[in-house]
Design an enzyme around this catalytic site. Structure first.
Site, PDB file in Angstrom:
ATOM      1  N   ASP A   1      42.895  -5.669  15.932  1.00 19.70           N
ATOM      2  CA  ASP A   1      43.596  -4.756  15.035  1.00 19.70           C
ATOM      3  C   ASP A   1      43.899  -5.561  13.795  1.00 19.70           C
ATOM      4  OD1 ASP A   1      44.470  -2.010  14.784  1.00 19.70           O
ATOM      5  OD2 ASP A   1      46.465  -2.834  14.506  1.00 19.70           O
TER       6      ASP A   1
ATOM      7  N   HIS B   1      34.434   0.967  17.532  1.00 17.20           N
ATOM      8  CA  HIS B   1      33.348   1.865  17.136  1.00 17.20           C
ATOM      9  C   HIS B   1      32.914   1.535  15.701  1.00 17.20           C
ATOM     10  CE1 HIS B   1      35.010   4.032  20.573  1.00 17.20           C
ATOM     11  NE2 HIS B   1      33.911   4.757  20.610  1.00 17.20           N
ATOM     12  N   ASN B   2      33.473   0.460  15.148  1.00 18.08           N
ATOM     13  CA  ASN B   2      33.201   0.063  13.767  1.00 18.08           C
ATOM     14  C   ASN B   2      32.001  -0.881  13.736  1.00 18.08           C
ATOM     15  OD1 ASN B   2      33.348  -1.669  11.380  1.00 18.08           O
ATOM     16  ND2 ASN B   2      35.305  -0.683  10.953  1.00 18.08           N
TER      17      ASN B   2
END
Length: 202
Positions: A74, A14-15
């Site tokens: 990540d 969502h970045n």
């Protein structure tokens, strides 16, 4: 390594900053890039204590929900004088009730270095783990790193996250003082994507 042969890739994020970085790299390959946000997917809880574990959670959740192959990242900053912190908790250091505040996170990191009386240069590295997951449960994992040092005061207007505080080895500028192309050539995410391209997209 399984080859990616599909035409659409979902980036499990969502970045907006991360999504744009992936779009810049994937679009020239003729791959349509979509995102978890565009599909209205919730952000799964990242309950693992490693970059690989958290990336797997995000990639498999998105692939299962949409039926599309999904790529999750990540990443985080490891500061040697802080015993590798914030590491997998990099984003958590920026959390506030109103969203993430990386200026606050950078100030917190600087304060901890001063408190620890850590001698300069403050060695650090950005780490990125990518997991490419298919709806059938298969995945491929690659990693990338960018070594450098933290600077203070922070410098530059571009970039996101800790970019204004991170000066990669061999450079006099921070990531935030570079163009997107210059950063991609040196960044942890750029290194991980290059490894992924070699493994799954050639």
């Amino acid at each position: 390594m399984r080859q990616f042969t599909e035409k659409t890739l979902l980036i499990a994020t969502h970045n907006a900053g991360k999504l744009e970085e992936f779009r810049q790299i994937m679009t020239p390959l003729g791959i349509t890039v979509t995102s978890a946000g565009e599909h209205g997917l919730p952000e799964p809880d990242e309950t693992e204590s490693t970059f690989i574990g958290n990336a797997r959670i995000k990639a498999h959740a998105a692939a299962k929900a949409t039926g599309l192959p999904a790529l999750a990242d990540d990443s985080g900053l490891e500061v040697m004088a802080l015993d590798g912190a914030p590491g997998v908790y990099t984003a958590d250091w920026a959390d506030t009730p109103n969203g993430r505040d990386f200026i606050m996170a950078m100030e917190k990191t600087h304060a901890k270095l001063i408190e620890a009386q850590a001698p300069q240069p403050w060695q650090a590295r950005f780490c990125c783990t990518l997991v490419l997951a298919w709806p059938d449960g298969h995945d491929e994992v690659v990693e990338g790193h960018a070594n450098g040092q933290l600077v203070w005061p922070r410098r530059g207007q571009d970039g996101h996250g800790y970019d204004p505080m991170f000066q990669p080895d061999g450079e006099t500028r921070t990531f935030a003082e570079m163009s997107a192309d210059e950063k991609n050539a040196l960044s942890h995410r750029g290194a991980a994507i290059a490894a992924l391209m070699k493994a799954c997209f050639t």
